[in-house]
Write an enzyme that holds these catalytic residues in place. Structure first.
Site, PDB file in Angstrom:
ATOM      1  N   SER A  57       0.800  -1.226   0.000  1.00 43.56           N
ATOM      2  CA  SER A  57       0.000   0.000   0.000  1.00 43.56           C
ATOM      3  C   SER A  57       0.835   1.280   0.000  1.00 43.56           C
ATOM      4  O   SER A  57       0.315   2.347  -0.295  1.00 43.56           O
ATOM      5  CB  SER A  57      -0.956   0.015   1.193  1.00 43.56           C
ATOM      6  OG  SER A  57      -0.242   0.097   2.403  1.00 43.56           O
ATOM      7  N   HIS A  96       1.033   4.223   6.867  1.00 50.75           N
ATOM      8  CA  HIS A  96       0.469   5.070   5.813  1.00 50.75           C
ATOM      9  C   HIS A  96       0.875   6.523   6.022  1.00 50.75           C
ATOM     10  O   HIS A  96       1.391   6.890   7.072  1.00 50.75           O
ATOM     11  CB  HIS A  96      -1.060   4.951   5.771  1.00 50.75           C
ATOM     12  CG  HIS A  96      -1.537   3.713   5.073  1.00 50.75           C
ATOM     13  ND1 HIS A  96      -2.853   3.349   5.031  1.00 50.75           N
ATOM     14  CD2 HIS A  96      -0.877   2.742   4.379  1.00 50.75           C
ATOM     15  CE1 HIS A  96      -2.983   2.220   4.362  1.00 50.75           C
ATOM     16  NE2 HIS A  96      -1.794   1.837   3.958  1.00 50.75           N
ATOM     17  N   ASP A 123      -8.104   6.189   4.426  1.00 49.31           N
ATOM     18  CA  ASP A 123      -8.169   4.993   5.270  1.00 49.31           C
ATOM     19  C   ASP A 123      -9.419   4.891   6.132  1.00 49.31           C
ATOM     20  O   ASP A 123      -9.475   4.016   6.998  1.00 49.31           O
ATOM     21  CB  ASP A 123      -6.943   4.947   6.195  1.00 49.31           C
ATOM     22  CG  ASP A 123      -5.670   4.642   5.440  1.00 49.31           C
ATOM     23  OD1 ASP A 123      -5.742   4.116   4.317  1.00 49.31           O
ATOM     24  OD2 ASP A 123      -4.591   4.921   5.996  1.00 49.31           O
TER      25      ASP A 123
END
Length: 180
Positions: A57, A96, A123
């Site tokens: 990701s 992230h 998210d």
């Protein structure tokens, strides 16, 4: 008889004092590793000073198997920083980028919204149900450095536990049968 026969003979010839000495040495190694981990936690201010990237990701910046070094300071989190966070109800932390920072008018508390660089949307679907922002207590640390590909050892041992057990058994056997 070969290597296995020699190993079995070596185990049979061990004296109890030698086995206890080796067990104490192994215990000291494990204890030293735990002390080093705790010292890193204190120095970095993060509950987990080192994490492995488990998904794609964050590509192309971080690839699966990269190790990230974390630090948690009192400075406010800014958009663009890469953070590692826990979500209520999930065991595995997520790596992230912060895309938005929001300050609550009523409390002055700073909340953040994250997104994987390789993901289409933010998210919010990963957060706990009804949660729109991450609070400071969700964040484990900020990425301050990385080591590419080294985390694959952890990924392989997690995905194929038999390899982990074989490796631990072999290392234990090596420690117990060593004559030094």
């Amino acid at each position: 008889m070969g290597w296995i026969g020699e190993t079995v003979d070596s185990i049979k010839s061990l004296q109890i004092r030698h086995v206890l000495s080796q067990a104490v040495s192994l215990g000291m190694i494990v204890t030293s590793a735990l002390i080093i981990w705790k010292a890193l936690m204190c120095a970095t201010g993060s509950e987990s000073p080192v994490v492995v990237v488990l998904s794609g990701s964050m590509e192309p910046g971080f690839k699966r198997g990269d190790i990230l070094f974390l630090h948690m300071s009192k400075e406010p989190i800014r958009a663009g920083e890469i953070v590692v966070f826990n979500v209520d109800g999930r065991e595995i932390p997520i790596v992230h980028r912060v895309i938005k920072v929001h300050e609550r008018e009523d409390t002055g508390e700073v909340e953040v919204l994250t997104k994987g660089d390789n993901n289409y949307g933010d998210d919010r679907l990963l957060y706990a149900q009804g949660q729109l922002w991450l609070q400071r207590h969700h964040i484990m640390g900020r990425a301050v450095g990385f080591l590419p590909y080294v985390g694959w050892v952890t990924i392989i041992m997690t995905e194929k536990p038999i390899i982990k057990y074989i490796l631990i058994g072999a290392l234990g056997l090596l420690v117990i049968t060593s004559k030094d």
